[in-house]
Design an enzyme around this catalytic site. Structure first.
Site, PDB file in Angstrom:
ATOM      1  N   ASP A   9     -15.634   9.773 110.905  1.00 44.95           N
ATOM      2  CA  ASP A   9     -16.192  10.923 111.616  1.00 44.95           C
ATOM      3  C   ASP A   9     -16.124  10.655 113.119  1.00 44.95           C
ATOM      4  O   ASP A   9     -16.662   9.654 113.609  1.00 44.95           O
ATOM      5  CB  ASP A   9     -17.639  11.153 111.190  1.00 44.95           C
ATOM      6  CG  ASP A   9     -18.177  12.503 111.649  1.00 44.95           C
ATOM      7  OD1 ASP A   9     -17.527  13.141 112.497  1.00 44.95           O
ATOM      8  OD2 ASP A   9     -19.244  12.913 111.164  1.00 44.95           O
ATOM      9  N   ASP A 103     -12.757  17.029 112.604  1.00 43.14           N
ATOM     10  CA  ASP A 103     -13.202  15.717 113.071  1.00 43.14           C
ATOM     11  C   ASP A 103     -13.663  14.782 111.943  1.00 43.14           C
ATOM     12  O   ASP A 103     -14.285  13.757 112.212  1.00 43.14           O
ATOM     13  CB  ASP A 103     -14.328  15.874 114.096  1.00 43.14           C
ATOM     14  CG  ASP A 103     -15.542  16.604 113.532  1.00 43.14           C
ATOM     15  OD1 ASP A 103     -15.459  17.110 112.394  1.00 43.14           O
ATOM     16  OD2 ASP A 103     -16.574  16.675 114.229  1.00 43.14           O
ATOM     17  N   GLU A 104     -13.346  15.116 110.700  1.00 47.80           N
ATOM     18  CA  GLU A 104     -13.752  14.273 109.571  1.00 47.80           C
ATOM     19  C   GLU A 104     -12.579  14.014 108.639  1.00 47.80           C
ATOM     20  O   GLU A 104     -11.774  14.911 108.369  1.00 47.80           O
ATOM     21  CB  GLU A 104     -14.877  14.930 108.779  1.00 47.80           C
ATOM     22  CG  GLU A 104     -16.217  14.940 109.472  1.00 47.80           C
ATOM     23  CD  GLU A 104     -17.330  15.417 108.551  1.00 47.80           C
ATOM     24  OE1 GLU A 104     -17.750  14.642 107.672  1.00 47.80           O
ATOM     25  OE2 GLU A 104     -17.756  16.570 108.697  1.00 47.80           O
TER      26      GLU A 104
END
Length: 403
Positions: A9, A103-104
């Site tokens: 993350d 973003d993960e």
């Protein structure tokens, strides 16, 4: 074989991207999102969080809590580029990965212990990403997605954690039940009304009780609380729809403005379809009035990616949908039933010059930006542009572009 699932993350991703471009933002409370009072906080720095600010909070409230915060509208195209950089590094150094949002990421390192050691491999991958992108990154490694995601949340900011196999249940037990990924605000409220606050309590409950209260989701919740999650790392999700919405700073009944905006939306989405070699067979328009009553209407059409057809259909839907003649708060356009493919010219209707014009316009947009060329009727709208949703995994973008 023991599974090894990594969750990565990028910490406060939007803020981190902005700080790479402007060092003056370091160690300052930063808010990313809609800049008007009706805007929503899409992301905020850890400095801003100390004031009680969080993602999804109305921007007006966030400004009241922290008047000296720096507010930035944000640029989804910029964030997408940084995300692509991270994706490329992960794809080159991972046997199997899943991009779950902008973003993960999840990475399946199962079997890597035979060669190097999954945790050490994960540490080196993190160091490589930080070195090449300068973005802060946290991760957790465990035997499944749920435990790894929870672990990443505890590892932040900019750190890492490993949950050894067999310790999943005691690791989860003392945590708030809201830490389980599937527990949203409504589910959390329901569980709190049942007297459930910690995951430990869920672990002690019988799954049939949760099934009676929550249906099949109750059983899924019970399993996750035990640290059980057999869901695989899926390398690709086929996108089924694309959409744009805009919430106005001031509610309006200006039909010229409304038509200009929905035209610009349809034009931009059509460009995205062609850029991603996609076709759509369903157009939908959405309207929310000042009293928050929301209406939508859709129409099936032959597969296409051409502006003329899509704009015409969008305006027809808008005309039939906008019937209350009262102030409008939000409008949106969505193309669904997407399939891979290029538009096939209709020999009886399509002029070769028109198709050449589309190609020339798209080339200009690719070079100078998505709003470099637009129809005269759409000139009254502000920039609609958004990043390419078909570049690998679709980026997660704040739902509303603020007018």
């Amino acid at each position: 074989m023991e599974r090894a699932i990594l969750h990565l993350d990028l910490d406060t991703f939007f803020v981190s991207c902005e700080r790479l471009m402007d060092r003056k933002l370091h160690n300052r409370p930063v808010l990313i999102g809609g800049t008007s009072d009706r805007g929503v906080v899409a992301s905020c720095s850890y400095e801003a969080r100390t004031y009680g600010i969080h993602s999804g909070m109305p921007m007006r409230m966030a400004r009241q809590l922290c008047p000296h915060a720096i507010v930035i509208r944000g640029n989804s195209g910029t964030y997408s580029k940084f995300s692509d950089m991270v994706t490329e590094i992960i794809s080159e150094n991972s046997p199997l990965y899943e991009k779950s949002s902008i973003d993960e990421f999840y990475v399946d390192f199962t079997g890597m212990d035979r060669f190097f050691g999954a945790y050490k491999w994960a540490q080196e991958l993190r160091e490589k990403i930080i070195k090449e992108t300068h973005l802060p990154l946290s991760f957790a490694l465990s035997i499944n997605k749920t435990v790894s995601k929870v672990g990443t949340g505890l590892a932040k900011p900019n750190n890492h954690k490993q949950i050894i196999q067999g310790t999943e249940k005691p690791f989860l037990a003392p945590l708030s039940v809201k830490k389980i990924p599937m527990v949203g605000d409504q589910t959390y409220k329901m569980l709190r009304n049942m007297g459930v606050e910690k995951i430990y309590t869920v672990q002690q409950m019988h799954p049939d009780l949760l099934r009676q209260v929550m249906g099949k989701n109750g059983v899924s919740l019970w399993k996750k609380a035990q640290g059980i999650d057999n869901s695989p790392v899926i390398p690709y999700h086929e996108r089924k729809s694309i959409s744009i919405e805009r919430t106005f700073e001031k509610d309006t009944t200006d039909t010229v403005k409304l038509k200009s905006i929905v035209t610009a939306m349809a034009e931009n989405l059509a460009y995205q379809l062609r850029n991603g070699n996609k076709l759509t067979a369903c157009v939908a328009v959405r309207i929310r009035y000042t009293d928050f009553q929301t209406y939508s209407k859709q129409m099936r059409i032959p597969y296409t990616s051409l502006d003329d057809t899509l704009i015409k259909t969008t305006l027809e839907l808008f005309e039939t949908l906008y019937s209350r003649r009262m102030l409008v708060r939000l409008v949106g356009v969505r193309f669904s039933h997407l399939v891979q493919g290029n538009y096939q010219m209709d020999l009886f209707q399509d002029a070769p010059k028109m198709l050449s014009l589309y190609q020339a316009m798209d080339n200009i947009r690719n070079r100078y930006g998505q709003d470099a060329v637009k129809r005269a009727v759409a000139m009254g709208s502000k920039a609609i542009g958004r990043s390419n949703p078909f570049n690998g995994q679709p980026p997660i973008i704040p739902a509303h572009r603020r007018a």
